[in-house]
Scaffold this motif. Sequence first.
Motif, short mmCIF file in Angstrom:
data_model
loop_
_atom_site.label_atom_id
_atom_site.label_comp_id
_atom_site.label_asym_id
_atom_site.label_seq_id
_atom_site.Cartn_x
_atom_site.Cartn_y
_atom_site.Cartn_z
N LEU A 258 6.39 -37.79 17.16
CA LEU A 258 7.21 -37.74 18.61
C LEU A 258 8.69 -37.60 18.40
N ILE A 259 9.05 -36.56 19.16
CA ILE A 259 10.58 -35.94 19.00
C ILE A 259 11.39 -35.97 20.32
N THR A 260 12.53 -36.67 20.45
CA THR A 260 13.28 -36.57 21.47
C THR A 260 14.67 -35.94 21.36
N THR A 261 15.07 -35.22 22.38
CA THR A 261 16.63 -34.60 22.42
C THR A 261 17.50 -35.49 23.00
N GLY A 262 17.14 -36.70 23.39
CA GLY A 262 17.96 -37.57 23.88
C GLY A 262 17.94 -38.99 23.10
N SER A 263 17.92 -40.14 23.75
CA SER A 263 18.00 -41.28 23.11
C SER A 263 16.57 -41.76 22.49
N LEU A 264 16.64 -42.36 21.27
CA LEU A 264 15.35 -42.55 20.40
C LEU A 264 14.68 -43.68 21.19
N LEU A 265 15.51 -44.75 21.53
CA LEU A 265 14.78 -46.07 21.96
C LEU A 265 13.79 -45.93 23.03
N PRO A 266 14.31 -45.27 24.09
CA PRO A 266 13.06 -45.10 25.19
C PRO A 266 11.95 -44.54 24.65
N LEU A 267 12.00 -43.66 23.96
CA LEU A 267 10.62 -42.77 23.40
C LEU A 267 9.90 -43.68 22.57
N GLN A 268 10.55 -44.55 21.94
CA GLN A 268 9.72 -45.66 20.91
C GLN A 268 9.16 -46.58 21.78
N ALA A 269 9.89 -47.05 22.68
CA ALA A 269 9.28 -47.95 23.67
C ALA A 269 8.13 -47.28 24.66
N ALA A 270 8.13 -46.20 24.90
CA ALA A 270 7.23 -45.54 25.73
C ALA A 270 5.88 -45.40 24.73
N ALA A 271 6.19 -44.68 23.50
CA ALA A 271 5.09 -44.70 22.57
C ALA A 271 4.29 -45.96 22.19
N GLN A 272 4.94 -47.03 22.14
CA GLN A 272 4.22 -48.33 21.90
C GLN A 272 3.71 -48.91 23.01
N ARG A 273 4.35 -48.62 24.18
CA ARG A 273 3.74 -49.07 25.52
C ARG A 273 2.24 -48.35 25.97
N TRP A 274 2.41 -46.96 25.73
CA TRP A 274 1.40 -46.17 26.42
C TRP A 274 0.44 -45.46 25.23
N LEU A 275 0.84 -45.38 23.96
CA LEU A 275 0.08 -45.08 23.07
C LEU A 275 -0.21 -45.84 21.83
N GLN A 276 0.31 -47.07 21.84
CA GLN A 276 0.23 -48.12 20.85
C GLN A 276 0.76 -47.39 19.36
N LEU A 277 1.65 -46.66 19.49
CA LEU A 277 2.06 -45.92 18.16
C LEU A 277 3.19 -46.66 17.80
N PRO A 278 3.50 -46.97 16.38
CA PRO A 278 4.67 -47.70 15.84
C PRO A 278 6.13 -46.97 16.08
N ALA A 279 7.16 -47.40 15.96
CA ALA A 279 8.32 -46.93 16.40
C ALA A 279 8.92 -45.77 15.31
N ARG A 280 8.12 -45.90 13.92
CA ARG A 280 8.37 -44.88 13.00
C ARG A 280 7.80 -43.58 13.21
N CYS A 281 6.83 -43.34 14.23
CA CYS A 281 6.47 -42.05 14.57
C CYS A 281 7.46 -41.22 15.33
N CYS A 282 8.50 -41.98 15.73
CA CYS A 282 9.52 -41.14 16.72
C CYS A 282 10.72 -40.74 15.91
#
Length: 305
Positions: A258-282
């Motif tokens: 998972l990659i973002t062109t913006g801030s990293l923390l929102p994507l990490q939070a969303a990945a954890q909440r909705w896909l149960q993925l660890p932060a290191r996947c972002c």
Amino acid sequence: MTPTSQQRPIGVFDSGIGGLSVLRALQAELPHERFVYLADSGHAPYGERGDAYVAARTHAITRYLQAVHGIKALVVACNTATAAAIHDVRTQCPDLPLVGLEPAIKPAVALSRTGRIGVIGTRGTLTSGKFALLLGSLQSQAEFVVQPCDGLAYAIERSTEHAVPDAAESSEVRELCTRYITAMGAFGTTAGHIDTLVLGCTHYVFAEEELRALIGPAVRLVDTGEPVARQTRRLLQATDLLADPGDEIPAACNRMQLITTGSLLPLQAAAQRWLQLPARCCSTATVPADGAGAMAHEANRALAQ
């Protein structure tokens, strides 16, 4: 070792985290596939920008995902980008299997019993020529109540900035849902009421709880995730690009990048909440608007906190 065509990842992109609802459906339908998801949060929201801007971003992201990640197919997990650019992308990339989104009003017609269907989406999607053609083709089969929801996708995006929802941000999502649903009229299963609600933006799946509280338990909610996942499978089968089902299912961060062109923390939070993925996947990346030759991969793998 160079991956085979079947082993290369599927690209998925949206203006932000909304497309994670589509990615979740793709993951369930295609468990042996690898995915690269790009959230163009640094240039969002798409739904309130002009078609030319959205088209330029869509082309830039397509080039980036091909040049840097070697994708074998692309899912445009954004109704606005689909409406603004998918025909041009198909023309420019004829060898790239491509799946776009459109509000699921065709399935809604089949589901509705009152013949009155609500459609919510971004203004960019609901005022597009593509949506007008789709709606016009079905006008004789049902009555549609179409409601642009300015600001809702962005509010949902902000509400996922924390692994545990922030009270103020959740309140903003509820208030916007209340405003737009109330404006549409009565919901229910009796004659004259809206008995089916089409979620015409991928972000809105993440406001299902708020929407359900407003429309009641009997009204059907229709989104595009599962139909898009099934269409992606059919397209990969037709082009002989499906991953070998005999292969071992990859570990989480090998399977989902998972990659973002913006801030990293929102994507990490969303990945954890909705896909149960660890932060290191972002990770983060810069996707400039100029040609593929000028694009350098700037993704920085984030360490799990």
